[in-house]
Design a protein around this motif. Structure first.
Motif, PDB file in Angstrom:
ATOM      1  N   LEU A  84       0.830  -1.208   0.000  1.00  0.00           N
ATOM      2  CA  LEU A  84       0.000   0.000   0.000  1.00  0.00           C
ATOM      3  C   LEU A  84       0.866   1.261   0.000  1.00  0.00           C
ATOM      4  O   LEU A  84       0.663   2.160  -0.824  1.00  0.00           O
ATOM      5  N   VAL A  88       0.894   4.210  -2.768  1.00  0.00           N
ATOM      6  CA  VAL A  88       0.326   5.529  -2.435  1.00  0.00           C
ATOM      7  C   VAL A  88       1.406   6.607  -2.337  1.00  0.00           C
ATOM      8  O   VAL A  88       1.193   7.747  -2.738  1.00  0.00           O
ATOM      9  N   LEU A  93      -0.102  15.180   5.194  1.00  0.00           N
ATOM     10  CA  LEU A  93      -1.557  15.126   5.349  1.00  0.00           C
ATOM     11  C   LEU A  93      -2.226  16.174   4.466  1.00  0.00           C
ATOM     12  O   LEU A  93      -1.838  17.343   4.496  1.00  0.00           O
ATOM     13  N   PRO A  94      -3.211  15.782   3.688  1.00  0.00           N
ATOM     14  CA  PRO A  94      -3.872  16.768   2.825  1.00  0.00           C
ATOM     15  C   PRO A  94      -4.950  17.575   3.564  1.00  0.00           C
ATOM     16  O   PRO A  94      -5.276  17.281   4.715  1.00  0.00           O
ATOM     17  N   TYR A  96      -8.029  17.508   3.235  1.00  0.00           N
ATOM     18  CA  TYR A  96      -9.166  16.653   3.618  1.00  0.00           C
ATOM     19  C   TYR A  96      -9.109  16.316   5.114  1.00  0.00           C
ATOM     20  O   TYR A  96     -10.124  16.365   5.810  1.00  0.00           O
ATOM     21  N   LYS A 100     -11.843  17.230   8.192  1.00  0.00           N
ATOM     22  CA  LYS A 100     -12.451  16.192   9.027  1.00  0.00           C
ATOM     23  C   LYS A 100     -12.188  16.443  10.511  1.00  0.00           C
ATOM     24  O   LYS A 100     -12.983  16.104  11.375  1.00  0.00           O
TER      25      LYS A 100
ATOM     26  N   PRO B  48      -7.054  11.886  -1.808  1.00  0.00           N
ATOM     27  CA  PRO B  48      -6.725  12.375  -0.452  1.00  0.00           C
ATOM     28  C   PRO B  48      -7.156  11.441   0.672  1.00  0.00           C
ATOM     29  O   PRO B  48      -6.456  11.315   1.680  1.00  0.00           O
ATOM     30  N   LYS B  49      -8.305  10.755   0.494  1.00  0.00           N
ATOM     31  CA  LYS B  49      -8.753   9.856   1.559  1.00  0.00           C
ATOM     32  C   LYS B  49      -7.778   8.689   1.726  1.00  0.00           C
ATOM     33  O   LYS B  49      -7.453   8.282   2.838  1.00  0.00           O
ATOM     34  N   LEU B  50      -7.302   8.178   0.588  1.00  0.00           N
ATOM     35  CA  LEU B  50      -6.344   7.071   0.631  1.00  0.00           C
ATOM     36  C   LEU B  50      -5.005   7.540   1.227  1.00  0.00           C
ATOM     37  O   LEU B  50      -4.333   6.804   1.959  1.00  0.00           O
ATOM     38  N   GLN B  51      -4.638   8.789   0.902  1.00  0.00           N
ATOM     39  CA  GLN B  51      -3.403   9.367   1.453  1.00  0.00           C
ATOM     40  C   GLN B  51      -3.506   9.460   2.980  1.00  0.00           C
ATOM     41  O   GLN B  51      -2.593   9.054   3.691  1.00  0.00           O
ATOM     42  N   VAL B  52      -4.649   9.990   3.469  1.00  0.00           N
ATOM     43  CA  VAL B  52      -4.838  10.142   4.919  1.00  0.00           C
ATOM     44  C   VAL B  52      -4.834   8.760   5.583  1.00  0.00           C
ATOM     45  O   VAL B  52      -4.153   8.544   6.588  1.00  0.00           O
ATOM     46  N   PHE B  53      -5.571   7.819   4.982  1.00  0.00           N
ATOM     47  CA  PHE B  53      -5.642   6.455   5.530  1.00  0.00           C
ATOM     48  C   PHE B  53      -4.233   5.853   5.656  1.00  0.00           C
ATOM     49  O   PHE B  53      -3.862   5.309   6.699  1.00  0.00           O
ATOM     50  N   THR B  54      -3.443   5.973   4.579  1.00  0.00           N
ATOM     51  CA  THR B  54      -2.098   5.373   4.583  1.00  0.00           C
ATOM     52  C   THR B  54      -1.204   6.044   5.629  1.00  0.00           C
ATOM     53  O   THR B  54      -0.473   5.367   6.355  1.00  0.00           O
ATOM     54  N   THR B 232     -10.009   8.294   9.377  1.00  0.00           N
ATOM     55  CA  THR B 232     -10.093   8.965   8.074  1.00  0.00           C
ATOM     56  C   THR B 232     -11.506   9.454   7.801  1.00  0.00           C
ATOM     57  O   THR B 232     -11.700  10.546   7.271  1.00  0.00           O
ATOM     58  N   PHE B 233     -12.498   8.648   8.158  1.00  0.00           N
ATOM     59  CA  PHE B 233     -13.856   8.978   7.716  1.00  0.00           C
ATOM     60  C   PHE B 233     -14.749   9.613   8.785  1.00  0.00           C
ATOM     61  O   PHE B 233     -15.782  10.181   8.453  1.00  0.00           O
TER      62      PHE B 233
END
Lengths: 236, 332
Positions: A84, A88, A93-94, A96, A100, B48-54, B232-233
């Protein structure tokens, strides 16, 4: 095919890939995308323990011990994060994550102010301050910062096409999981808006004057310049 | 006998299938890399969601793995070099006294939440009374100098430090006494360990460490994945808004800390940013997470029996909830 059925081969591969990954993180400095510098010695200690376990596993490769389904599932679980991250390739951190978590526009720290008074870097008439320092001044000593010329760096967050945007940096205590987004509002003139097309996530350096109204800080930008992501994108 | 033979054949087929898939997957990845197709696929991974998750997953793993490894090494050393009698001398047989000592061991071994699980498993296996092991497991990540100092730095208040210390202390001792069975077999999950008596002692230490690391590490990855998904979510504001009521605020802070799975050295700084929450809900947030966060719960299931883990989670959650309510009436 017999080699593929030896459980120690899989253990060996797990250990080796994590050793290489931790060494890569340590020596490239990429670990700072995920955790604070404080963890560096722990990563090295962990790698050393992994290496010692690897040597013992290496010795056992000669003896054949048949793999079970549970060993294969462990192997898949251990390898999944490594695949992963190599796909990736995260950088920081973006925006987004900031949305949140909720952008903080207040920050209290007397310690920062004490150390800052001793040494503030300058560039011409501008004082180099980061978002955390600006927010700490605004909360505790607004008179000392109001009207001052400052340079500050951060990520752009623009909600719509108006004359303002929020400059964001993440504040980290231990790791990215606890990152708190700090933000200050930047107001920029029409000429500047025509000159520079700002997009979310872009890193910029803002030169401008601090204006504090109703305990809220705003920077009236005189110059905005796009810049690259700093080697350490977080504040501590 | 036939049943056993069928099961063996099934497992054999599954193994062959998994190995074949693995080989195909590796060749596909290699092929993509060779043909430079990664750059096209990489656009998908810029989400971006995948970036934050990783990033969050790796933050948890990079923070957790060194401590799991240190914990596994300590566990291996205890197994090979420390006799059962030594621990029996240190821990009294009395449930209360043993739980009391267990809750203070964090001052001697300030291991982080992930590292204490293999150590606790080994300590209980070596014969320390279960109440001592449980209170050590629950208290270590909080009652240690580093965590208490970081709490002071985050709040600049001794009231918060004492509050966190007292609630963690009461909860760990109470739960330790409440759920400790008389037989350690009711706690420890059986898993296969290599018992090669011919190996030199230092090799035995690392063989035990490898077993612990593979089991705990696997579950840390699973737990970290679940915690990163939540992180993340889920919006933190949601919990802060529903938590305006005194009682609901305690409950919402407990759930938030379980889902976020923050390190005990850092959670105080996150708690201090919840400006509108009462002091007691912030304290409960800082005690619940290091005891029963989602990533820890999943590792608990790897180390301990299912029935015991369920009892542990429910009793910690309810004890902290009650302590939170009492605290909010006293002065939170």
């Amino acid at each position: 095919m017999k080699v593929l059925k030896n459980r120690d081969i899989y253990n060996f591969l797990i250990l080796l890939s994590y050793i290489l990954f931790f060494l890569f993180l340590s020596f490239s400095g990429h670990y700072r995308i995920f955790v604070k510098k404080f963890y560096f010695p722990y990563i090295l200690i962990g790698t050393l323990i992994l290496f010692s376990i690897l040597l013992v596993t290496l010795k056992r490769l000669k003896t054949f011990r048949e793999i079970s389904v549970s060993d294969i599932s462990s192997f898949i679980v251990f390898i999944f994060p490594l695949i992963l991250v190599s796909l990736v390739r995260p950088t920081n951190l973006p925006i987004y994550a900031a949305l949140k978590r909720g952008i903080q526009t207040e920050f209290i720290s007397e310690n920062i102010l004490k150390s800052l008074r001793e040494k503030i870097e300058t560039e011409g008439i501008y004082k180099k301050l980061n978002i955390k320092q600006l927010l700490a001044f605004t909360k505790s000593k607004p008179d000392e910062i109001n009207g001052k010329d400052v340079i500050v760096e951060g990520m752009v967050f623009k909600e719509d096409k108006n004359k303002e945007f929020t400059l964001i940096r993440f504040l980290i205590t231990c790791c990215a999981a606890d990152a708190t987004p700090l933000g200050v509002t930047v107001e920029y003139k029409e000429e500047e808006q025509k000159k520079i097309d700002l997009k979310n996530e872009e890193w910029v350096k803002v030169k401008g004057k601090v204006k504090i109204e109703n305990n809220k800080i705003k920077i009236i930008a005189e110059e905005i310049e796009k810049t690259i992501v700093p080697s350490d994108p977080y504040l501590y | 006998m036939k049943k056993f033979e069928d099961k063996r054949k099934k497992e054999e087929r599954l193994k062959k299938f998994l190995i074949t898939i693995g080989v195909i997957f590796t060749f596909t990845l290699f092929n993509l890399w060779q043909s430079n197709s990664f750059s096209q696929i990489s656009k998908i991974f810029q989400n971006p969601k995948l970036q934050v998750f990783t990033i969050i997953l790796f933050a948890i793993l990079i923070e957790g793995f060194p401590f799991i490894l240190i914990g596994s090494l300590i566990s291996g050393i205890i197994e090979v070099f420390v006799s059962e009698d030594k621990f029996k001398q240190l821990f009294p047989n009395n449930k209360f006294a043993s739980a009391f000592i267990g809750s203070f061991l964090g001052f001697l071994f300030p291991v982080c939440s992930c590292g204490e699980i293999p150590v606790t498993r080994r300590l209980i296996k070596k014969g320390i009374p279960p109440s001592g092991g449980i209170s050590y497991l629950l208290a270590t990540a909080i009652i240690n100098p580093i965590t208490l100092f970081s709490t002071y730095l985050a709040f600049s208040s001794f009231k918060m430090v004492w509050g966190r210390f007292i609630i963690a202390f009461i909860c760990s001792i109470f739960v330790g006494i409440l759920i400790a069975p008389s037989d350690k077999k009711e706690i420890l999950k059986d898993y296969e360990e290599d018992k090669d008596e011919k190996l030199p002692k230092f090799q035995k230490v690392f063989t035990h460490s490898l077993n612990d690391f593979l089991i705990m590490g696997k579950y840390l990855i699973i737990g970290g994945t679940v915690a990163s998904l939540f992180s993340t979510f889920i919006s933190r504001d949601f919990f802060l808004i529903i938590g305006r009521n005194k009682i609901i605020s305690i409950l919402s802070m407990q759930i938030l800390s379980i889902l976020l799975s923050l390190c005990s050295y850092a959670d105080a700084f996150v708690a201090s940013s919840f400006t509108y929450m009462s002091s007691i809900s912030k304290i409960i947030f800082m005690v619940t997470g290091p005891m029963i966060s989602i990533s820890l719960i999943i590792v608990y299931f790897a180390a301990f029996k299912e029935k015991f883990v369920k009892k542990l989670i429910i009793s910690v959650f309810l004890t902290l909830f009650l302590l939170g309510i009492i605290g909010s009436f006293i002065g939170g």
